[in-house]
Design an enzyme around this catalytic site. Structure first.
Site, PDB file in Angstrom:
ATOM      1  N   ASP A 487       0.812  -1.222   0.000  1.00  0.00           N
ATOM      2  CA  ASP A 487       0.000   0.000   0.000  1.00  0.00           C
ATOM      3  C   ASP A 487       0.840   1.264   0.000  1.00  0.00           C
ATOM      4  O   ASP A 487       0.333   2.353  -0.245  1.00  0.00           O
ATOM      5  CB  ASP A 487      -0.874   0.038   1.263  1.00  0.00           C
TER       6      ASP A 487
HETATM    7  C1  BGC Z   1       0.503   1.303   6.374  1.00  0.00           C
HETATM    8  C2  BGC Z   1       0.102   0.096   5.581  1.00  0.00           C
HETATM    9  C3  BGC Z   1      -1.391   0.064   5.455  1.00  0.00           C
HETATM   10  C4  BGC Z   1      -1.893   1.368   4.888  1.00  0.00           C
HETATM   11  C5  BGC Z   1      -3.390   1.433   4.763  1.00  0.00           C
HETATM   12  C6  BGC Z   1      -0.098   2.531   5.768  1.00  0.00           C
HETATM   13  O1  BGC Z   1       0.211   3.627   6.551  1.00  0.00           O
HETATM   14  O2  BGC Z   1       1.895   1.394   6.439  1.00  0.00           O
HETATM   15  O3  BGC Z   1       0.601  -1.070   6.158  1.00  0.00           O
HETATM   16  O4  BGC Z   1      -1.742  -0.973   4.615  1.00  0.00           O
HETATM   17  O5  BGC Z   1      -1.477   2.440   5.683  1.00  0.00           O
HETATM   18  O6  BGC Z   1      -4.013   1.422   6.000  1.00  0.00           O
HETATM   19  C1  NOJ Z   2      -1.550  -3.769   5.513  1.00  0.00           C
HETATM   20  C2  NOJ Z   2      -2.721  -3.861   4.593  1.00  0.00           C
HETATM   21  O1  NOJ Z   2      -3.870  -4.257   5.290  1.00  0.00           O
HETATM   22  C3  NOJ Z   2      -2.450  -4.832   3.479  1.00  0.00           C
HETATM   23  O2  NOJ Z   2      -3.508  -4.829   2.558  1.00  0.00           O
HETATM   24  C4  NOJ Z   2      -1.182  -4.465   2.783  1.00  0.00           C
HETATM   25  O3  NOJ Z   2      -0.977  -5.414   1.791  1.00  0.00           O
HETATM   26  C5  NOJ Z   2      -0.028  -4.374   3.742  1.00  0.00           C
HETATM   27  N1  NOJ Z   2      -0.352  -3.466   4.784  1.00  0.00           N
HETATM   28  C6  NOJ Z   2       1.267  -3.931   3.064  1.00  0.00           C
HETATM   29  O4  NOJ Z   2       1.230  -2.590   2.701  1.00  0.00           O
END
Ligand code: BGC
Ligand code: NOJ
Length: 724
Positions: A487
């Site tokens: 993400d």
């Molecule tokens: C986090 C991710 C997460 C995303 C969406 C980011 O700040 O590092 O792990 O998937 O937010 O919530």
């Molecule tokens: C947490 C999110 O829930 C997941 O969808 C994502 O793949 C990982 N973070 C990595 O960014």
């Protein structure tokens, strides 16, 4: 150092010291009613949706941490000494502290000055209520005069609004009290048809429903005035901050025990039968009273608890292994399955670092989670697939998240996470392999929940594949959109304004940046869909889709190979990301695991080379890092990944989710020993001995592990270890 131990026979983790490095939590509830509960009884409850139907209040980021939850106070009325058997919130020097986190229940207890107190918390199957089953025992040699207080703080339903809109919220709180039941009915007078209740099996010496009346001005949960003075004011004010407090008085002879049952529940009435008598403002209690009466009976509670235990034995027995390694057995047979079920229930919407207001259920997340629990609850997996597919866009894309209460795609987070659709194919394939329920492919499912748009589920899968094909970039690889699995790799965001969301800001047209990860996911998904077509005897479709998979695999080898490992992406300028030619972020973990899993480079040899590079550059004793070298500064063209200090989150921590991809890839190549070695590095049970360093629960995989040696050049003062 350890803070407890695994009780494998009872399937519990037993915590023997209350001040764990972080609150170590458990989840209550499996269907509609859920609670988070820490080892010192902190936490909160909600019905279906942690944001929209929050039952009790919880202050994230509180000081001291984890203050507020499901508290009981005991008081020795001969000397006025009072304490909590769950340690928090009074933090007395209790003896024999124990917290048994089991599957769907938590038992916390201790002894103080000859009085043993223990509470068992759980949600009976099929019910929208939680039980607090309190036992108080006089282990001293003299008769004792005691008081007990229970305590919850109600949330005014919408957790976001509850923590911000004080001008309104301080004026709307309403309760009713009938005998030993406290009803919380804020906004029931208008559009809500639901209320909460907090019931007690014993007659009361008094009660409180106003927080400040209970605590006294300027006091906290650690020394409520009502408890200190053993006096309750039977407060019933409108507005303020509604709480539920039962006050009991009783005596115990030496060796005598007393059992008290409290029920905290949620109930809905039909819209046209909210009040009784009709026309009044009094809650109609006709349908809730039988439930309360039933569950206040100890024998009903004991039966419900037995049922809960049995339900878990049945769920777990679907997959049991007997390996020579206790950490494998423990995680596979108990805790990993449990974590997968909790994740199924809540996705990542509510935890001790997801506040329950920030996000709904992820489309990608929920599909990928399905791979972990489909064997335990195939019927519920089926429903989840249909719910997810119903939020899909007509062009095959997906809303990134949906709200569990409405099951609607969530506009706030939008779409264009271009990997999302591939996961629907993978989850349906896993479901079919487990159940052989081919009928599901014929289910009529709408797009964006719009009536009239229905097609069969199989067509949804075709559109998933087509979505990627409609969004290819200059190298023939899939365009990344807002992001893919990672993400935080935001190649089209280019955000230079503080506070902008990386997930929703887009400053580029998105026609250039491509993802090797989506290429691998597409290849995997297309191979699965081809197999489905083969099973349906649609030979032409099988050939067509298999060819698409083969072509994407070939493109990945041609355009996504860096020489010693798979590239991660191309950015908005068409420059490689995750290449030896990059100054930082030369190698990423994701494609090294996912490409071999998709069969890319397995025969040709690249997979083997890539996995050797993982071992050389990314593997640490604490797991395999996400990338290396970490980004030392913010890069406009990379987005959130470079906002984290080196070694944290997506910027090079051990992001646990990615590690099994490498393990699976190693297994595909026949390197079972290496896969096992990697597995044990992140296995929570194996890491229990370093709990002081690891900080998190030893019975659960953490999202990520970070540590000093992962933090690159970051200056670290050795006096202040940050641990993991
Ligand atoms: C986090 C991710 C997460 C995303 C969406 C980011 O700040 O590092 O792990 O998937 O937010 O919530
Ligand atoms: C947490 C999110 O829930 C997941 O969808 C994502 O793949 C990982 N973070 C990595 O960014």
């Amino acid at each position: 150092m350890r803070y407890g131990y695994f009780d494998d026979v009872n399937r519990e983790y037993v915590i023997t010291q209350p001040d764990t490095p972080l609150p170590w939590i458990n989840y209550l509830g499996m269907e509609q009613y859920f609670g988070l509960i820490s080892n010192t009884a902190g936490g909160y409850s909600f019905y279906q949706d942690a944001r929209l139907r929050r039952i009790t209040r919880y202050r994230y980021n509180n000081v001291p941490q984890d203050m507020g939850g499901r508290y009981i106070y005991l008081r020795d009325n001969s000397n006025g000494v009072f304490w909590s058997p769950t340690w928090m919130p009074t933090r007395h020097a209790i003896e024999d502290y124990h917290c048994r986190h089991g599957l769907g229940y938590t038992v916390i207890g201790s002894t103080y000055q000859g009085i043993r107190g223990e509470v068992r918390y759980f949600v009976p199957s099929g019910q929208n209520l939680e039980v607090w089953d309190l036992t108080v025992e006089n282990t001293s040699a003299k008769p004792r005069e005691l008081s007990a207080f229970s305590c919850v703080e109600f949330c005014l339903w919408d957790a976001q609004d509850d923590s911000t809109n004080f001008q309104r919220n301080l004026n709307i709180g309403e309760v009713e009290v009938v005998d030993s039941v406290i009803f919380h009915k804020t906004e029931y007078r208008e559009r809500r048809n639901h209320f909460a209740y907090f019931a007690c099996s014993e007659p009361l010496a008094g009660f409180e429903t106003q927080r400040e009346a209970f605590l006294g001005p300027y006091r906290g949960w650690e020394n409520p005035q009502s408890v200190e003075t053993d006096r309750s004011s039977n407060s019933l004010r409108v507005g303020g901050s509604p709480v539920g407090v039962h006050h009991l008085r009783f005596s115990l002879a030496p060796g005598e025990k007393k059992r008290v049952i409290f029920l905290l529940g949620y109930h809905e009435n039909p819209m046209d039968a909210k009040f009784s008598p009709p026309g009044s403002q009094t809650i109609n209690k006709d349908t809730v009273t039988p439930i309360i009466t039933k569950y206040l009976k100890p024998e009903v509670i004991d039966e419900a608890f037995k049922d809960l235990k049995k339900a878990w034995v049945d769920l777990l027995k679907v997959l049991q292994v007997d390996s020579p390694d206790e950490h494998v057995n423990r995680m596979v047979n108990i805790w990993n399955a449990y974590q997968c079920m909790v994740t199924f229930n809540l996705s990542r919407s509510a935890s001790y670092f997801e506040s329950g207001v920030g996000r709904g259920m992820g489309f990608r997340d929920s599909n990928q989670d399905l791979l972990g629990f489909v064997q335990m609850v195939p019927d519920r997996a089926r429903q989840r697939i249909l719910d997810l597919a119903a939020t899909q866009l007509e062009n095959g894309g997906a809303y990134h998240q949906y709200q569990p209460l409405t099951k609607r795609g969530n506009d706030a987070v939008g779409s264009s996470f271009n990997d999302d659709p591939t996961w629907l194919v993978l989850s349906v394939a896993a479901y079919l392999k487990e159940t052989a329920d081919w009928e599901i492919l014929k289910e009529q499912v709408p797009y964006e929940n719009k009536p009239g748009t229905e097609t069969v589920l199989l067509e949804h899968l075709e559109r998933c594949i087509q979505y990627t094909l409609n969004n290819l970039g200059p190298h023939g690889l899939p365009l990344i959109g807002r992001a893919d699995w990672n993400d935080c790799l935001n190649l089209n965001t280019f955000s230079d304004q503080p506070g902008e969301s990386f997930q929703t800001t887009t400053n580029q047209d998105g026609k250039v940046a491509e993802s090797v990860v989506i290429a691998a996911l597409f290849t995997m998904a297309a191979r699965e869909l081809a197999q489905i077509m083969a099973h349906l005897q649609r030979v032409d479709d099988y050939e067509r889709i298999k060819k698409l998979a083969d072509e994407m695999a070939a493109t990945t080898l041609r355009q996504g190979w860096d020489g010693d490992w798979f590239l991660r992406a191309y950015d908005h300028f068409g420059s490689p990301v995750g290449s030896s030619s990059c100054a930082e972020g030369k190698i990423f973990i994701e494609p090294q695991g996912l490409c071999p899993m998709a069969g890319i480079g397995v025969e040709e040899g690249q997979a083997k080379t890539a996995l050797a590079a993982v071992e050389q550059h990314l593997a640490t004793e604490h797991g395999i890092r996400l990338l290396e070298p970490t980004y030392s500064r913010y890069y406009l063209n990379l987005g959130e990944i470079s906002t984290y200090p080196p070694g944290y989150k997506e910027n090079g921590s051990v992001f646990c989710h990615t590690n099994p991809w490498v393990m699976i890839a190693e297994v595909i190549l026949g390197h079972g020993d290496r896969a096992m070695d990697y597995y044990l590095r992140i296995n929570p049970s194996k890491r229990e001995v370093i709990s002081d360093l690891h900080h998190c629960e030893p019975y659960v995989y953490a999202q990520m592990i970070t540590s000093l040696e992962l933090c690159g050049d970051h200056p670290v003062d050795p006096r202040y270890p940050t641990g993991l």
